[in-house]
Design a protein around this motif. Structure first.
Motif, PDB file in Angstrom:
ATOM      1  N   VAL A   1       0.870  -1.188   0.000  1.00  0.00           N
ATOM      2  CA  VAL A   1       0.000   0.000   0.000  1.00  0.00           C
ATOM      3  C   VAL A   1       0.899   1.227   0.000  1.00  0.00           C
ATOM      4  O   VAL A   1       1.735   1.371   0.887  1.00  0.00           O
ATOM      5  CB  VAL A   1      -0.893   0.043   1.259  1.00  0.00           C
ATOM      6  CG1 VAL A   1      -1.909   1.179   1.158  1.00  0.00           C
ATOM      7  CG2 VAL A   1      -1.600  -1.273   1.471  1.00  0.00           C
ATOM      8  N   VAL A   2       0.735   2.087  -0.991  1.00  0.00           N
ATOM      9  CA  VAL A   2       1.583   3.287  -1.120  1.00  0.00           C
ATOM     10  C   VAL A   2       0.664   4.508  -1.270  1.00  0.00           C
ATOM     11  O   VAL A   2      -0.337   4.443  -1.982  1.00  0.00           O
ATOM     12  CB  VAL A   2       2.530   3.148  -2.350  1.00  0.00           C
ATOM     13  CG1 VAL A   2       3.259   4.450  -2.633  1.00  0.00           C
ATOM     14  CG2 VAL A   2       3.530   2.014  -2.150  1.00  0.00           C
ATOM     15  N   PRO A   3       1.006   5.621  -0.601  1.00  0.00           N
ATOM     16  CA  PRO A   3       0.157   6.812  -0.758  1.00  0.00           C
ATOM     17  C   PRO A   3       0.420   7.515  -2.095  1.00  0.00           C
ATOM     18  O   PRO A   3       1.554   7.567  -2.559  1.00  0.00           O
ATOM     19  CB  PRO A   3       0.588   7.707   0.412  1.00  0.00           C
ATOM     20  CG  PRO A   3       1.984   7.278   0.736  1.00  0.00           C
ATOM     21  CD  PRO A   3       2.115   5.839   0.341  1.00  0.00           C
ATOM     22  N   ILE A   4      -0.652   8.025  -2.692  1.00  0.00           N
ATOM     23  CA  ILE A   4      -0.516   8.892  -3.870  1.00  0.00           C
ATOM     24  C   ILE A   4      -0.570  10.314  -3.321  1.00  0.00           C
ATOM     25  O   ILE A   4      -1.565  10.703  -2.693  1.00  0.00           O
ATOM     26  CB  ILE A   4      -1.681   8.657  -4.861  1.00  0.00           C
ATOM     27  CG1 ILE A   4      -1.663   7.220  -5.357  1.00  0.00           C
ATOM     28  CG2 ILE A   4      -1.598   9.643  -6.032  1.00  0.00           C
ATOM     29  CD1 ILE A   4      -2.953   6.811  -6.070  1.00  0.00           C
ATOM     30  N   THR A   5       0.491  11.051  -3.513  1.00  0.00           N
ATOM     31  CA  THR A   5       0.541  12.387  -2.895  1.00  0.00           C
ATOM     32  C   THR A   5       0.373  13.515  -3.918  1.00  0.00           C
ATOM     33  O   THR A   5       0.188  14.663  -3.530  1.00  0.00           O
ATOM     34  CB  THR A   5       1.867  12.565  -2.115  1.00  0.00           C
ATOM     35  OG1 THR A   5       2.945  12.099  -2.940  1.00  0.00           O
ATOM     36  CG2 THR A   5       1.845  11.778  -0.826  1.00  0.00           C
ATOM     37  N   THR A   6       0.455  13.174  -5.210  1.00  0.00           N
ATOM     38  CA  THR A   6       0.235  14.186  -6.256  1.00  0.00           C
ATOM     39  C   THR A   6      -0.694  13.603  -7.305  1.00  0.00           C
ATOM     40  O   THR A   6      -0.463  12.498  -7.789  1.00  0.00           O
ATOM     41  CB  THR A   6       1.574  14.560  -6.948  1.00  0.00           C
ATOM     42  OG1 THR A   6       2.523  14.891  -5.947  1.00  0.00           O
ATOM     43  CG2 THR A   6       1.403  15.741  -7.886  1.00  0.00           C
ATOM     44  N   LEU A   7      -1.753  14.359  -7.630  1.00  0.00           N
ATOM     45  CA  LEU A   7      -2.665  13.937  -8.702  1.00  0.00           C
ATOM     46  C   LEU A   7      -2.800  15.093  -9.696  1.00  0.00           C
ATOM     47  O   LEU A   7      -3.164  16.213  -9.289  1.00  0.00           O
ATOM     48  CB  LEU A   7      -4.036  13.559  -8.124  1.00  0.00           C
ATOM     49  CG  LEU A   7      -5.101  13.182  -9.166  1.00  0.00           C
ATOM     50  CD1 LEU A   7      -4.665  11.974  -9.990  1.00  0.00           C
ATOM     51  CD2 LEU A   7      -6.439  12.914  -8.488  1.00  0.00           C
ATOM     52  N   ASP A   8      -2.508  14.815 -10.938  1.00  0.00           N
ATOM     53  CA  ASP A   8      -2.565  15.839 -11.984  1.00  0.00           C
ATOM     54  C   ASP A   8      -1.780  17.089 -11.569  1.00  0.00           C
ATOM     55  O   ASP A   8      -2.267  18.231 -11.689  1.00  0.00           O
ATOM     56  CB  ASP A   8      -4.029  16.186 -12.309  1.00  0.00           C
ATOM     57  CG  ASP A   8      -4.781  14.960 -12.829  1.00  0.00           C
ATOM     58  OD1 ASP A   8      -4.150  14.110 -13.491  1.00  0.00           O
ATOM     59  OD2 ASP A   8      -5.992  14.843 -12.553  1.00  0.00           O
ATOM     60  N   GLU A   9      -0.609  16.849 -11.027  1.00  0.00           N
ATOM     61  CA  GLU A   9       0.345  17.901 -10.617  1.00  0.00           C
ATOM     62  C   GLU A   9      -0.136  18.728  -9.425  1.00  0.00           C
ATOM     63  O   GLU A   9       0.467  19.747  -9.101  1.00  0.00           O
ATOM     64  CB  GLU A   9       0.695  18.817 -11.803  1.00  0.00           C
ATOM     65  CG  GLU A   9       1.404  18.047 -12.905  1.00  0.00           C
ATOM     66  CD  GLU A   9       1.863  18.917 -14.055  1.00  0.00           C
ATOM     67  OE1 GLU A   9       1.528  20.109 -14.067  1.00  0.00           O
ATOM     68  OE2 GLU A   9       2.554  18.373 -14.927  1.00  0.00           O
ATOM     69  N   LYS A  10      -1.236  18.307  -8.778  1.00  0.00           N
ATOM     70  CA  LYS A  10      -1.703  19.032  -7.579  1.00  0.00           C
ATOM     71  C   LYS A  10      -1.528  18.127  -6.361  1.00  0.00           C
ATOM     72  O   LYS A  10      -1.701  16.907  -6.455  1.00  0.00           O
ATOM     73  CB  LYS A  10      -3.185  19.393  -7.708  1.00  0.00           C
ATOM     74  CG  LYS A  10      -3.472  20.399  -8.809  1.00  0.00           C
ATOM     75  CD  LYS A  10      -4.938  20.834  -8.728  1.00  0.00           C
ATOM     76  CE  LYS A  10      -5.504  21.184 -10.074  1.00  0.00           C
ATOM     77  NZ  LYS A  10      -5.782  20.086 -10.981  1.00  0.00           N
ATOM     78  N   PRO A  11      -1.222  18.726  -5.200  1.00  0.00           N
ATOM     79  CA  PRO A  11      -1.080  17.891  -4.003  1.00  0.00           C
ATOM     80  C   PRO A  11      -2.408  17.251  -3.604  1.00  0.00           C
ATOM     81  O   PRO A  11      -3.453  17.893  -3.704  1.00  0.00           O
ATOM     82  CB  PRO A  11      -0.606  18.874  -2.919  1.00  0.00           C
ATOM     83  CG  PRO A  11      -0.826  20.239  -3.462  1.00  0.00           C
ATOM     84  CD  PRO A  11      -0.956  20.145  -4.954  1.00  0.00           C
ATOM     85  N   VAL A  12      -2.350  16.000  -3.169  1.00  0.00           N
ATOM     86  CA  VAL A  12      -3.554  15.302  -2.673  1.00  0.00           C
ATOM     87  C   VAL A  12      -3.746  15.687  -1.206  1.00  0.00           C
ATOM     88  O   VAL A  12      -2.784  15.710  -0.433  1.00  0.00           O
ATOM     89  CB  VAL A  12      -3.379  13.769  -2.804  1.00  0.00           C
ATOM     90  CG1 VAL A  12      -4.542  13.030  -2.147  1.00  0.00           C
ATOM     91  CG2 VAL A  12      -3.217  13.371  -4.257  1.00  0.00           C
TER      92      VAL A  12
END
Ligand SMILES: Cc1ncc(COP(=O)(O)O)c(C=O)c1O
Length: 291
Positions: free
Chosen positions: A253-264
């Protein structure tokens, strides 16, 4: 098998163990010609399998969908897989299994009664290092352009390959896929979104692969009393999520911290792994220690 052969990285082809360079298949194999086959990836920690039964059950379901007979019983699979793990020195490895319909003159219609081709290899299990958990990974949103039978773990993976390639071309680690405005998964992993303290999980229908890691995460969350809903997750919910997680046998399990160049995420937490991620990380590591 000689001691020397036992020390070499060994693969399994049609009932025999051998060095990779000795493993040959026909160019008329339907796996090569049509992608007419299925596969599994089973993680081993310290030589111990994570959810072997569940992987073998999913393998059976994939074979059933393609109407390919399973060449081995569960006990035979266990014996062959166990021997391959041993031949490759145990430790942290991923066992890759591929079964194709077999070799035949090129024709779309499958001939009944072909002898399946069975190939297995062992690869190092590249579980993420601590800094990956702390940093997280980046994703880009893409339309899910794969076929409508994503629940089959088929070797025909061109859709996934193209999406992974497109995400890398956009400078992201992975693709987050949407179909008709709803989250499905990633090119080779499942996805969960966390919103207002609830873990939101896309349903295991024909639009995603029922990941063994995903099922385990759901079980661990429920056992720990963490709020969780299995339901469709809209693009808006993903875009405004507090946390996003990516899950697979090789990533855990890994966190996604950037989506479409924006911080999550929001406020001080934006762009960082969230508190529920660290809770799940601990649950997962504890589960692994108990294998
Ligand atoms: C499309 C897809 N979804 C999800 C997963 C995760 O499945 P698992 O947890 O069993 O590795 C994979 C793994 O290969 C995959 O290819």
């Amino acid at each position: 098998m000689t001691t020397q052969a036992m020390c070499l990285p060994s693969v399994f082809l049609n009932g025999k163990f051998m060095p990779l360079e000795d493993a040959h298949i026909s160019p008329l194999d339907r796996g090569f010609i049509f992608g007419d086959g299925v596969y599994e990836v089973i993680p081993f920690y310290d030589g111990k399998a994570l959810r072997l039964h569940e992987h073998l059950k999913r393998l059976q379901r994939s074979l059933d969908e393609l109407e390919i007979d399973n060449p081995y019983s569960t006990d035979q699979w266990k014996a062959h897989i166990g021997a391959l793990v041993e031949h490759n020195g145990g430790g942290n490895i991923a066992i890759y299994i591929q079964i194709t319909r077999g070799v035949a003159k090129r024709d779309f219609a499958p001939i009944r009664g072909l002898k399946q081709t069975v190939f297995m290899m062992a690869n190092p299990l590249p579980t993420p290092k601590r800094d990956v958990y702390e940093r997280g990974i980046s994703c880009v949103s893409l339309d899910d352009s794969r076929w409508l039978r994503c629940h089959i773990k088929s070797t025909a993976l061109l859709g996934a390959v193209m999406l992974k390639h497109a995400s890398n071309n956009e400078g992201a680690d992975e693709a987050l896929l949407f179909r008709d405005g709803y989250l499905t998964e990633s090119s080779a992993s499942n996805i969960a979104a966390i919103k207002n303290g609830v873990i939101l999980c896309p349903p295991m229908d024909n639009l995603i692969l029922p990941g063994i890691t995903y099922e385990l995460m759901i079980e661990l969350a429920r056992n720990a009393g963490l709020p969780l809903e299995v339901r469709r997750v809209s693009r808006h919910e993903v875009n405004t999520a507090d946390e996003l997680w990516i899950l697979s046998s090789t990533k855990e399990v890994v966190p996604i911290t950037t989506l479409d160049e924006k911080p999550v995420g929001h406020g001080a937490q934006a762009g960082k792994p969230g508190p529920l991620f660290w809770k799940m990380y601990e649950l997962f590591q504890t589960y692994k220690r108990g294998l």
